[in-house]
Each structure stands twice: as structure tokens, then as C-alpha cells.
Design a protein around this motif. Structure first.
Motif, mmCIF file in Angstrom:
data_model
loop_
_atom_site.group_PDB
_atom_site.id
_atom_site.type_symbol
_atom_site.label_atom_id
_atom_site.label_comp_id
_atom_site.label_asym_id
_atom_site.label_seq_id
_atom_site.Cartn_x
_atom_site.Cartn_y
_atom_site.Cartn_z
ATOM 1 N N ILE A 9 27.835 -10.626 -95.750
ATOM 2 C CA ILE A 9 26.918 -11.106 -96.798
ATOM 3 C C ILE A 9 26.297 -9.936 -97.555
ATOM 4 C CG2 ILE A 9 24.763 -12.353 -97.220
ATOM 5 C CD1 ILE A 9 25.500 -14.107 -94.768
ATOM 6 N N VAL A 10 25.787 -8.948 -96.809
ATOM 7 C CA VAL A 10 25.136 -7.804 -97.457
ATOM 8 C C VAL A 10 26.152 -6.987 -98.252
ATOM 9 C CG1 VAL A 10 23.819 -5.697 -97.069
ATOM 10 C CG2 VAL A 10 23.343 -7.711 -95.684
ATOM 11 N N SER A 11 27.329 -6.760 -97.674
ATOM 12 C CA SER A 11 28.363 -5.986 -98.375
ATOM 13 C C SER A 11 28.852 -6.721 -99.618
ATOM 14 C CB SER A 11 29.538 -5.709 -97.436
ATOM 15 O OG SER A 11 29.133 -4.926 -96.339
ATOM 16 N N PHE A 12 28.857 -8.051 -99.567
ATOM 17 C CA PHE A 12 29.220 -8.861 -100.736
ATOM 18 C C PHE A 12 28.260 -8.564 -101.889
ATOM 19 C CE2 PHE A 12 28.808 -12.758 -103.234
ATOM 20 C CZ PHE A 12 30.128 -13.006 -103.573
ATOM 21 N N ILE A 13 26.959 -8.491 -101.573
ATOM 22 C CA ILE A 13 25.953 -8.172 -102.600
ATOM 23 C C ILE A 13 26.157 -6.751 -103.132
ATOM 24 C CG2 ILE A 13 23.479 -7.890 -103.034
ATOM 25 C CD1 ILE A 13 23.019 -10.049 -100.886
ATOM 26 N N THR A 48 38.076 -9.881 -94.183
ATOM 27 C CA THR A 48 37.497 -10.779 -95.196
ATOM 28 C C THR A 48 36.711 -10.007 -96.260
ATOM 29 O OG1 THR A 48 35.586 -11.126 -93.753
ATOM 30 C CG2 THR A 48 37.387 -12.721 -93.598
ATOM 31 N N ILE A 49 35.790 -9.159 -95.824
ATOM 32 C CA ILE A 49 34.937 -8.488 -96.801
ATOM 33 C C ILE A 49 35.702 -7.422 -97.573
ATOM 34 C CG2 ILE A 49 34.073 -6.769 -95.144
ATOM 35 C CD1 ILE A 49 32.223 -8.389 -98.159
ATOM 36 N N SER A 66 38.891 -7.474 -98.284
ATOM 37 C CA SER A 66 39.789 -8.149 -99.224
ATOM 38 C C SER A 66 39.043 -8.485 -100.510
ATOM 39 C CB SER A 66 40.346 -9.431 -98.595
ATOM 40 O OG SER A 66 41.128 -9.130 -97.463
ATOM 41 N N PHE A 67 37.819 -8.984 -100.357
ATOM 42 C CA PHE A 67 36.995 -9.240 -101.549
ATOM 43 C C PHE A 67 36.690 -7.932 -102.266
ATOM 44 C CE2 PHE A 67 32.773 -9.418 -103.513
ATOM 45 C CZ PHE A 67 33.011 -10.387 -104.470
ATOM 46 N N GLY A 68 36.385 -6.880 -101.492
ATOM 47 C CA GLY A 68 36.086 -5.584 -102.090
ATOM 48 C C GLY A 68 37.265 -5.037 -102.880
ATOM 49 N N MET A 69 38.465 -5.159 -102.335
ATOM 50 C CA MET A 69 39.652 -4.678 -103.034
ATOM 51 C C MET A 69 39.868 -5.467 -104.331
ATOM 52 S SD MET A 69 43.511 -4.140 -101.535
ATOM 53 C CE MET A 69 43.855 -5.890 -101.404
ATOM 54 N N PHE A 70 39.606 -6.771 -104.275
ATOM 55 C CA PHE A 70 39.767 -7.626 -105.452
ATOM 56 C C PHE A 70 38.779 -7.238 -106.556
ATOM 57 C CE2 PHE A 70 38.152 -11.454 -107.623
ATOM 58 C CZ PHE A 70 39.273 -11.794 -108.366
ATOM 59 N N ILE A 71 37.492 -7.126 -106.205
ATOM 60 C CA ILE A 71 36.468 -6.858 -107.215
ATOM 61 C C ILE A 71 36.563 -5.428 -107.742
ATOM 62 C CG2 ILE A 71 34.610 -6.083 -105.655
ATOM 63 C CD1 ILE A 71 34.143 -8.462 -108.630
ATOM 64 N N SER A 100 19.778 1.038 -102.575
ATOM 65 C CA SER A 100 19.549 1.831 -101.362
ATOM 66 C C SER A 100 19.190 0.934 -100.178
ATOM 67 C CB SER A 100 18.417 2.838 -101.603
ATOM 68 O OG SER A 100 18.756 3.724 -102.648
ATOM 69 N N VAL A 101 18.377 -0.092 -100.426
ATOM 70 C CA VAL A 101 17.987 -1.020 -99.354
ATOM 71 C C VAL A 101 19.196 -1.787 -98.835
ATOM 72 C CG1 VAL A 101 16.654 -3.102 -98.849
ATOM 73 C CG2 VAL A 101 15.606 -1.246 -100.152
ATOM 74 N N PHE A 102 20.018 -2.293 -99.744
ATOM 75 C CA PHE A 102 21.185 -3.080 -99.320
ATOM 76 C C PHE A 102 22.226 -2.217 -98.601
ATOM 77 C CE2 PHE A 102 19.767 -6.298 -102.483
ATOM 78 C CZ PHE A 102 19.736 -7.378 -101.619
ATOM 79 N N LEU A 103 22.390 -0.981 -99.041
ATOM 80 C CA LEU A 103 23.315 -0.074 -98.355
ATOM 81 C C LEU A 103 22.818 0.239 -96.942
ATOM 82 C CD1 LEU A 103 24.260 2.416 -101.219
ATOM 83 C CD2 LEU A 103 25.770 0.762 -100.108
#
Length: 298
Positions: free
Chosen positions: A18-22, A73-74, A76-81, A169-172
Motif C-alpha cells: 500500500i505504501v509503495s503504491f503511494i 505484486t508491487i 509489477s505495478f512499479g514496472m508498469f507505472i 520522505s515520510v512515505f519512503l
């Protein structure tokens, strides 16, 4: 205990997703500006190329393992975006930036990733293959986490947090915490170790933001606004000099004034011989004028 740790690992892995998605969606405002202005405006493509390469590496590592599905999962989304980001950058970038981006894609995505896959598949076997790929992922992740040191140095040098967004910075930092516990509970050092460094640098950025943002507020408060001069109001007292009368001109004074004016005009425009005649006529006219009345100031 193994079942409990497995459930906790799944929970932290889900939160990490969830956090990495953001975090993956955080560059959207930047690319919206690029889309509106139809120009990359000096933005660099290397962060997106590196993120694309990192996602591909972690997917390959997860495919070699058996219990890290949430990594697939995450990433794969990262590679796509990230592919979309790089494509948009190439579309709006000037020719020189396009060439540099293409070179980086060839270096990281084609040559780098291709070499890792070929070497690991043909020269390594079994568990050793996963370990070597895991070490490569670990080293590369450490390099990625060290990259924000440039921003930290800039903040300390300029004493300004203008170029260090707090939310990112907070999300990372949160992402590093989630993936650290995910790797720790799975006993996978390749996942846990780099996120320790990510957590440290994330906390450092937040602390610097807190320190220098307060200093900026103090400086702004210390700066005085220019004083606005108050308009002066002049009050006229009608009672002052109310009893004084304007001086009355005598007939002789009027004649002298007219003669003087006539002499001045004749000196500039008319010959000197004609001046007495004009002056005499003017004097005769003045003599026939009625006497001026006394004017009283009100």
C-alpha cells in the motif's frame, strides 16, 4: 510460531504494498506539469529509469524464491507505472534528453538486466542463483537509498527544505519500515538489510525538515515589513488672517506695472523706437480704467 510469523509477514508485506503504491504514484504531479507545458523543463529521467530497473530486478528475484509473492505484486505495478513515466518523458523531452534517456535504458534495462539474467541462468544453479541475484538486489537498493544524500547535503548547505518534500520522505520511511519487518519475519536478509539504511536516511530527512522549516519561519517573522507612511492631513483654519485685507494697489503702481510689462515685450519683439508709443497708449487705457475695489479675504 512459523504460522504466526507468516501471518505477520503477510500483514507487513500488504502494508508495504500500500505504501509503495503511494510512493510509485508520487511523480504524477510532475508529469501532469510536463503534459500541460508540453516540455520536460529540465527534469531528469534517471530516477524513473533506475526505478524501472529496480522493479525488474526484484521481480526476477521473487520468481527465484518461493515465499515472496507480495514482492511480485508491487514491483509489477512499479514496472508498469515507471514504463509509462519513461514513455511520457521520451515523448516530451528535447532531442538531447531523449538520447541520454535512450542510452540509460540500454545500459540498465537491456545490457544490465539482460546480463544478470543470462549469467544467473547459465552459470549459476539452484539456491546459489537466488543468493547471487539477492546480493545484486541488495547492493543496488543500497545505492538507491544512498542517493537522497545529495538532497540532504543541499538542505544543510542552503538551510532550506524547498527541494525536499516532506510527504515523500515520510512515505519512503514507512515503506522501509514495512519491508524491513517483512524481510525480517521471512528471514530474508536481502530484503531486510537495505531497508535499514532506507529507514535511517528517511528519519534523517524528516529531522532536517523539522529543523530547517522552523528556521525559515523564524527568519520570515524577523523580517520587518516596510513602514507605510501615514498621510498627513493639513487643516486650514479659516479664522486665521480673517481680519487682514489684501493690499490695495494705487493707480500709479498699476501704471508702473504696465510700463514695465510694455518695456519687456518691446525688447523681445518690437524695435525700441516703438516702445514709448505703445506704452503711452497702454497708460492712457489704464488711466480710463475704474478704480479697483478693496477685496476682503473670507
Amino acid at each position: 510460531m512459523a504460522g504466526i510469523s507468516g501471518h505477520w509477514a503477510f500483514a507487513f508485506g500488504l502494508l508495504g504494498n500500500i505504501v509503495s503504491f503511494i510512493v510509485f504514484l508520487s511523480p504524477i504531479p510532475t508529469f501532469y506539469k510536463i503534459y500541460k507545458k508540453k516540455s520536460t523543463e529540465g527534469y531528469q529521467s534517471i530516477p524513473y529509469v533506475v526505478a524501472l530497473f529496480s522493479s525488474m530486478l526484484w521481480i526476477y528475484y521473487a520468481l527465484l524464491k518461493t515465499n515472496v509473492t507480495l514482492l511480485i505484486t508491487i514491483n509489477s505495478f512499479g514496472m508498469f507505472i515507471e514504463t509509462i513515466y519513461v514513455g511520457l518523458y521520451l515523448f516530451y523531452a528535447p532531442k538531447k534528453a531523449k538520447v541520454q534517456t535512450a542510452k540509460m535504458l540500454m545500459l540498465f534495462v537491456v545490457a544490465g538486466f539482460g546480463a544478470i539474467v543470462l549469467v544467473s541462468q547459465f552459470l549459476l544453479k539452484g539456491a546459489v542463483r537466488g543468493q547471487v541475484v539477492g546480493w545484486i538486489c541488495l547492493i543496488f537498493s543500497l545505492c538507491v537509498f544512498v542517493a537522497p544524500l545529495g538532497i540532504v547535503r543541499q538542505v544543510i548547505k542552503t538551510k532550506s527544505v524547498e527541494y525536499m518534500p516532506l510527504l515523500l520522505s515520510v512515505f519512503l520511511t514507512l515503506s522501509a519500515v514495512m519491508w524491513f519487518f517483512y524481510g525480517l519475519l521471512l528471514k530474508d536478509i536481502n530484503i531486510a538489510a537495505p531497508n535499514v539504511l532506507g529507514f535511517i536516511f528517511g528519519i534523517l530527512q524528516i529531522v532536517l525538515y523539522a529543523i530547517y522549516s522552523k528556521k525559515e519561519k523564524v527568519v520570515l517573522k524577523g523580517q520587518k515589513l516596510p513602514e507605510i507612511q501615514k498621510p498627513e492631513i493639513i487643516v486650514k483654519d479659516e479664522n486665521i488672517n480673517s481680519n487682514k485685507q489684501l493690499p490695495e494697489l494705487t493707480q500709479e503702481q498699476i501704471i508702473d506695472i504696465v510700463r514695465l510689462a510694455g518695456l519687456l515685450v518691446c525688447t523681445d519683439k518690437v524695435s525700441v523706437a516703438t516702445c514709448p508709443q505703445d506704452t503711452t497708449k497702454a497708460v492712457n487705457k489704464v488711466e480710463n480704467m475704474p478704480k479697483l475695489q478693496t477685496v476682503v479675504a473670507t
